[in-house]
Design an enzyme around this catalytic site. Structure first.
Site, PDB file in Angstrom:
ATOM      1  N   SER A 154       0.921  -1.190  -0.016  1.00 50.32           N
ATOM      2  CA  SER A 154       0.039   0.021   0.179  1.00 50.32           C
ATOM      3  C   SER A 154       0.774   1.396  -0.025  1.00 50.32           C
ATOM      4  O   SER A 154       2.073   1.350   0.591  1.00 50.32           O
ATOM      5  CB  SER A 154      -0.816   0.151   1.493  1.00 50.32           C
ATOM      6  OG  SER A 154      -1.839  -1.064   1.322  1.00 50.32           O
TER       7      SER A 154
HETATM    8  N1  SAH Z   1      -0.218  -5.345   3.924  1.00 54.13           N
HETATM    9  C1  SAH Z   1       0.738  -5.762   2.877  1.00 54.13           C
HETATM   10  C2  SAH Z   1      -0.218  -5.450   1.478  1.00 54.13           C
HETATM   11  C3  SAH Z   1      -0.985  -6.472   1.327  1.00 54.13           C
HETATM   12  S1  SAH Z   1      -1.644  -6.448  -0.257  1.00 54.13           S
HETATM   13  C4  SAH Z   1       1.720  -4.973   2.875  1.00 54.13           C
HETATM   14  O1  SAH Z   1       2.273  -4.091   3.916  1.00 54.13           O
HETATM   15  O2  SAH Z   1       2.573  -5.189   1.846  1.00 54.13           O
HETATM   16  C5  SAH Z   1      -3.115  -7.646   0.005  1.00 54.13           C
HETATM   17  C6  SAH Z   1      -2.569  -9.321   0.462  1.00 54.13           C
HETATM   18  O3  SAH Z   1      -3.617  -9.878   1.093  1.00 54.13           O
HETATM   19  C7  SAH Z   1      -2.006  -9.980  -0.687  1.00 54.13           C
HETATM   20  O4  SAH Z   1      -0.654 -10.291  -0.638  1.00 54.13           O
HETATM   21  C8  SAH Z   1      -2.936 -10.990  -0.907  1.00 54.13           C
HETATM   22  O5  SAH Z   1      -2.425 -12.262  -1.419  1.00 54.13           O
HETATM   23  C9  SAH Z   1      -3.461 -11.286   0.612  1.00 54.13           C
HETATM   24  N2  SAH Z   1      -4.969 -11.883   0.976  1.00 54.13           N
HETATM   25  C10 SAH Z   1      -6.084 -12.084  -0.046  1.00 54.13           C
HETATM   26  N3  SAH Z   1      -6.894 -12.766   0.524  1.00 54.13           N
HETATM   27  C11 SAH Z   1      -6.273 -12.962   1.652  1.00 54.13           C
HETATM   28  C12 SAH Z   1      -6.860 -14.017   2.723  1.00 54.13           C
HETATM   29  N4  SAH Z   1      -8.139 -14.305   2.682  1.00 54.13           N
HETATM   30  N5  SAH Z   1      -6.122 -14.467   3.739  1.00 54.13           N
HETATM   31  C13 SAH Z   1      -4.996 -13.833   3.776  1.00 54.13           C
HETATM   32  N6  SAH Z   1      -4.361 -13.024   2.851  1.00 54.13           N
HETATM   33  C14 SAH Z   1      -4.984 -12.601   1.852  1.00 54.13           C
END
Ligand code: SAH
Length: 229
Positions: free
Chosen positions: A81
């Site tokens: 993000s």
């Molecule tokens: N917080 C992260 C950015 C996240 S992007 C950072 O600081 O870099 C969102 C992430 O959520 C992705 O990697 C995606 O694979 C994950 N995601 C999506 N659905 C999910 C779920 N049900 N459980 C765990 N992770 C999930």
């Protein structure tokens, strides 16, 4: 001769420090212009954003852009993000030093690191095994001992360690997963982007009171989709 040696050591130490974090100045400027000037005031959040080396959380080819005002790709069609959004979501959670946090969507591990600078312990779940592994290794190398990572579907939360004082979801869901509400402690706060994946979503804050859950709509955001296994 001795003095020369001492001077040489000092110069070497100085250049090593520069090498160790050549992004120090750009990171401080990022916090000032993108975060403080936009109204984030929580000192613990500002301090954490000043400290965490965001460039270590992005692929090599994007390191020089790591402190810019936008999200970046981290592989596997996922993104880290925008710095302001990380700071904003962290501030909204009102993190405290004794708290236990749960993050759904580890991604690069950056948000987990920012939280871990403030709270006592961070549990984080990532659905893509490759990203989960990369993030967990990265966080270990950076010395974060209070972050526990696992690979799996975060929809079910992490009941073994519940309740959590804070829960942060960093992928867009159509509704708040009920298990996450269940695993929130009394007066615990949860922040989550709600909406359809292809559209703009709304960031929602939920606070669990004794007999009800209060929700507040905060701002519009765009996140990658919340997936199910
Ligand atoms: N917080 C992260 C950015 C996240 S992007 C950072 O600081 O870099 C969102 C992430 O959520 C992705 O990697 C995606 O694979 C994950 N995601 C999506 N659905 C999910 C779920 N049900 N459980 C765990 N992770 C999930």
């Amino acid at each position: 001769m001795k003095t020369l040696l001492i001077i040489a050591v000092i110069i070497m130490a100085g250049s090593f420090q520069q090498q160790a974090d050549k992004y120090e100045n750009v990171r401080q400027r990022m916090v000032k212009t993108q975060i403080e000037d936009r109204g984030i005031t929580n000192t613990a959040v500002l301090e954490a954003m000043r400290k965490v080396p965001r460039h270590s959380f992005v692929p090599k080819e994007y390191q020089d852009e790591a402190y810019n005002d936008y999200p970046l790709p981290i592989g596997y069609a996922q993104t880290i993000s925008q710095p302001y959004i990380v700071a904003y979501m962290t501030e909204v959670l009102k993190p405290g030093i004794k708290m236990k946090a749960l993050e759904i969507g580890t991604g690069s591990g950056y948000q987990a690191a920012v939280l871990a600078e403030i709270v006592n312990k961070v549990y984080t779940i990532e659905i893509l095994p490759e990203l989960a592994k990369e993030a967990s290794e990265r966080l270990r190398k950076l010395g974060y001992k209070n972050i526990i990572c696992k690979s799996g579907d975060g929809y079910e939360g992490w009941p073994e360690y519940a309740p959590f004082d804070l829960i942060i979801v960093t992928a867009a869901a159509e509704e708040i997963p009920q298990p996450l509400i269940d695993q929130l402690s009394e007066n615990g706060r949860l922040v989550i982007p709600i909406g359809k994946p292809s559209e703009v979503q709304e960031l929602l804050l939920a606070i669990k009171r004794k007999n009800k859950v209060e929700t507040k709509r905060l701002t519009f955001v765009r996140f990658v989709p919340f997936k199910r296994l």
